[in-house]
Design a protein around this motif. Structure first.
Motif, PDB file in Angstrom:
ATOM      1  N   ARG A 178      -7.828  -1.318   1.173  1.00  0.00           N
ATOM      2  CA  ARG A 178      -6.432  -1.710   1.116  1.00  0.00           C
ATOM      3  C   ARG A 178      -6.083  -2.374   2.440  1.00  0.00           C
ATOM      4  O   ARG A 178      -6.426  -1.868   3.503  1.00  0.00           O
ATOM      5  N   ASP A 180      -2.905  -3.943   4.677  1.00  0.00           N
ATOM      6  CA  ASP A 180      -1.459  -4.040   4.829  1.00  0.00           C
ATOM      7  C   ASP A 180      -1.125  -4.797   6.106  1.00  0.00           C
ATOM      8  O   ASP A 180      -1.901  -4.794   7.071  1.00  0.00           O
ATOM      9  N   THR A 196       7.022  -6.059   5.945  1.00  0.00           N
ATOM     10  CA  THR A 196       5.769  -5.434   5.537  1.00  0.00           C
ATOM     11  C   THR A 196       5.262  -6.095   4.266  1.00  0.00           C
ATOM     12  O   THR A 196       6.035  -6.552   3.425  1.00  0.00           O
ATOM     13  N   SER A 198       2.387  -5.123   1.401  1.00  0.00           N
ATOM     14  CA  SER A 198       1.436  -4.143   0.887  1.00  0.00           C
ATOM     15  C   SER A 198       0.547  -4.810  -0.147  1.00  0.00           C
ATOM     16  O   SER A 198       1.037  -5.340  -1.135  1.00  0.00           O
ATOM     17  N   SER A 200      -2.151  -3.774  -2.468  1.00  0.00           N
ATOM     18  CA  SER A 200      -3.020  -2.880  -3.217  1.00  0.00           C
ATOM     19  C   SER A 200      -3.891  -3.727  -4.144  1.00  0.00           C
ATOM     20  O   SER A 200      -3.662  -4.929  -4.281  1.00  0.00           O
ATOM     21  N   THR A 204       1.126  -7.137  -4.998  1.00  0.00           N
ATOM     22  CA  THR A 204       1.556  -7.331  -3.618  1.00  0.00           C
ATOM     23  C   THR A 204       3.041  -7.032  -3.540  1.00  0.00           C
ATOM     24  O   THR A 204       3.815  -7.485  -4.387  1.00  0.00           O
ATOM     25  N   TYR A 242       2.270   3.952  -1.418  1.00  0.00           N
ATOM     26  CA  TYR A 242       2.480   2.578  -1.867  1.00  0.00           C
ATOM     27  C   TYR A 242       3.636   2.550  -2.846  1.00  0.00           C
ATOM     28  O   TYR A 242       3.807   3.490  -3.619  1.00  0.00           O
ATOM     29  N   PHE A 244       3.949  -0.263   0.284  1.00  0.00           N
ATOM     30  CA  PHE A 244       3.915  -0.074   1.726  1.00  0.00           C
ATOM     31  C   PHE A 244       5.298  -0.350   2.304  1.00  0.00           C
ATOM     32  O   PHE A 244       5.767  -1.463   2.296  1.00  0.00           O
TER      33      PHE A 244
END
Length: 301
Positions: A178, A180, A196, A198, A200, A204, A242, A244
């Protein structure tokens, strides 16, 4: 649950996220956050007024007050030596050697005057019980990377004008990585935006927090946490959830020149604006910051 959550996100601790070297020849400079007025915080009381909406829904609750009070003690060199039950212990070079809360001890280790690793067998700051060593890597005395043995994370940092502007976090989990990203925007010595991203394996998620400030001296510069402690508080936060999200509604990790008066939270489909009213003492420092359901009261030496 909600009480614990708000306590975690509203712990108002100033932090300086700057280029970090901890050279021995200027050890005392690392004990201060940049306050040039000789004003230091004596106590900080945070009150959360929770519940009591009484809208007639099934989720109404009785109102109650949750209070977190912190007392700060300093030595003759204005080094912070205690925050409530937490002790700050320094080495012969004036650098932070360890913090102690009851049986929880976090050790700060240096090589050639630069922070090389932080070790704990009791967890980091916000609870937990585990053994971890976070190691730091430098290039030309500039922090570039950190790694955690417990969380199995690798973080890389980008600085500009001695301010962190990007942090990239990689984590190995369940057979895949992962990745970030945090991006920081600064203006007039204040952090004005944290974004931020994230990533995964399946989607997104973007998240953004913006801050506006007054023109008075910032209270965070009057809390004299050691810079080593502040840096570690920022970069050893273990993000395991998550999407994030960077949770703080007050930018308490940063050595801001002024005080936040507005907070805007943005994600894919929502926007939330929070305005803070600030009251000042005769020295121009905030004596109280409050908004609906929250107030912070500060006293100074």
């Amino acid at each position: 649950m909600h009480t614990t959550f708000y306590r975690a996100i509203l712990l108002v601790i100033c932090a300086s996220v700057t280029a970090f070297s901890c050279k021995k020849d200027d050890a005392n400079s690392h004990q201060h956050n940049g306050n040039q007025d000789g004003i230091i915080v004596k106590s900080q009381t945070i009150n959360w007024h929770i519940g009591g909406d009484h809208t007639g829904s099934d989720h109404d609750s009785e109102a109650f007050l949750d209070t977190d009070q912190r007392q700060f003690e300093y030595d003759a060199h204005n080094r912070l030596i205690a925050e409530n039950s937490m002790e700050f212990i320094y080495n012969a070079d004036g650098l932070l050697a360890k913090t102690i809360i009851s049986t929880d001890t976090i050790h700060y280790n240096y090589v050639n005057g630069m922070l090389a690793s932080v070790h704990t067998s009791c967890g980091y700051y916000d609870g937990g019980s585990f053994t971890d060593t976070t190691r730091f890597t430098y290039k030309n005395q500039q922090l570039t990377r950190s790694s955690s043995t417990n969380e199995k994370t690798m973080s890389e940092f980008v600085f500009e004008n001695n301010r962190m502007i990007s942090k990239f976090i990689s984590r190995s989990e369940a057979g895949y990585f992962r990745n970030d990203t945090l991006e920081y925007t600064w203006e007039n010595d204040n952090i004005t935006c944290i974004r931020t991203k994230s990533a995964s394996p399946y989607n997104t998620y973007y998240y953004q927090r913006e801050f506006r400030y007054d023109n008075h001296p910032g209270y965070t510069r009057a809390i004299l946490y050691p810079a080593e402690y502040l840096l570690v508080r920022e970069i050893t936060q273990f993000y395991g959830k998550y999407p994030f999200i960077y949770y703080e509604s007050l930018p308490w990790r940063y050595n801001n020149a002024n005080n936040p008066v507005e907070f805007i939270e943005l994600n894919d489909d929502k926007m939330r604006l929070t305005a803070y009213e600030v009251h000042y003492n005769s020295n121009g420092f905030p004596s109280m910051i409050h908004t609906k359901g929250f107030e912070m009261i500060l006293t100074y030496y």
